[in-house]
Scaffold this active site. Structure first.
Site, PDB file in Angstrom:
ATOM      1  N   ALA A  55      86.555  80.286  46.143  1.00 59.25           N
ATOM      2  CA  ALA A  55      85.520  79.545  46.689  1.00 59.25           C
ATOM      3  C   ALA A  55      84.607  79.437  46.331  1.00 59.25           C
ATOM      4  O   ALA A  55      83.838  80.502  45.374  1.00 59.25           O
ATOM      5  CB  ALA A  55      85.951  79.191  47.556  1.00 59.25           C
ATOM      6  N   ASP A  56      83.776  77.869  45.752  1.00 52.27           N
ATOM      7  CA  ASP A  56      82.427  78.142  45.655  1.00 52.27           C
ATOM      8  C   ASP A  56      81.679  76.859  46.167  1.00 52.27           C
ATOM      9  O   ASP A  56      82.249  75.853  46.286  1.00 52.27           O
ATOM     10  CB  ASP A  56      82.478  77.369  43.357  1.00 52.27           C
ATOM     11  CG  ASP A  56      80.985  77.913  43.334  1.00 52.27           C
ATOM     12  OD1 ASP A  56      80.823  78.528  43.236  1.00 52.27           O
ATOM     13  OD2 ASP A  56      80.277  76.150  42.960  1.00 52.27           O
ATOM     14  N   THR A  57      80.651  77.239  46.647  1.00 55.44           N
ATOM     15  CA  THR A  57      79.806  76.886  47.805  1.00 55.44           C
ATOM     16  C   THR A  57      78.340  76.182  46.688  1.00 55.44           C
ATOM     17  O   THR A  57      78.073  76.829  46.441  1.00 55.44           O
ATOM     18  CB  THR A  57      79.330  76.690  48.965  1.00 55.44           C
ATOM     19  OG1 THR A  57      80.850  76.769  49.534  1.00 55.44           O
ATOM     20  CG2 THR A  57      78.770  75.703  50.131  1.00 55.44           C
TER      21      THR A  57
END
Length: 176
Positions: A55-57
């Site tokens: 994931a990448d926020t």
């Protein structure tokens, strides 16, 4: 077995809450250089027979991507820019199954910040908490005091939208 392609303690805590067995294998990927950072991370550590999750926020304000601050001064500048405004928190999630097939989606939440308070922001930045966070705040920590409202998924803002992940891929957690 799930391989979590992230060194984020927040993602580890969220995934652990589901009770699924997983192994942490942080990916060495330049998030700023990748068009799809989560997919790049998942593909970098994927291995045959395992499901890899990454994931990448990021924060989006006025159409611009805001990442992690470079230093304390940059954190103060980011928080000043976000203050009193609503921004979008977007978490990109990627899964690569054991056969190498990739699945990719994103979840958005809207966060409204409180007005800028110089002493509060300086004290918060001095705590060190915002220095490794997109947008320079942690909603699950002391940074929650800077948040006025949230529309959307809290866990998305923390870094891993579990509800969407479970809705879209319940079989991922049934086989673990």
């Amino acid at each position: 077995m799930i391989v979590l392609a992230s060194g984020s303690p927040r993602r580890r805590e969220l995934l652990a809450a589901l009770g699924a067995p997983f192994e942490v294998v942080p990916a060495d990927v330049d998030e700023r250089a990748a068009d799809r950072p989560a997919l790049a991370k998942a593909e970098a550590v994927a291995r045959h027979g395992a499901v890899t999750l990454a994931a990448d926020t990021m924060i989006e304000l006025d159409g611009e991507r805001i990442g992690k601050p470079r230093d304390a001064a940059d954190a103060v500048a980011m928080l000043r820019r976000l203050a009193g405004r609503t921004h979008v928190v977007r978490t990109e999630v990627a899964l690569v199954n054991g056969a190498g097939r990739a699945l990719h989606f994103g979840v958005r939440s809207a966060v409204t910040m409180t007005p800028f308070d110089v002493p509060a922001v300086r004290a918060y930045v001095a705590s060190g908490e915002p220095l490794d966070r997109a947008g320079a705040y942690a909603i699950q920590g002391a940074g929650a005091a800077l948040v006025r409202a949230l529309r959307g998924d809290y866990e998305n803002v923390v870094g891993l939208p579990l509800a969407t992940l479970l809705d879209l891929y319940p079989e991922l957690f049934e086989i673990c």
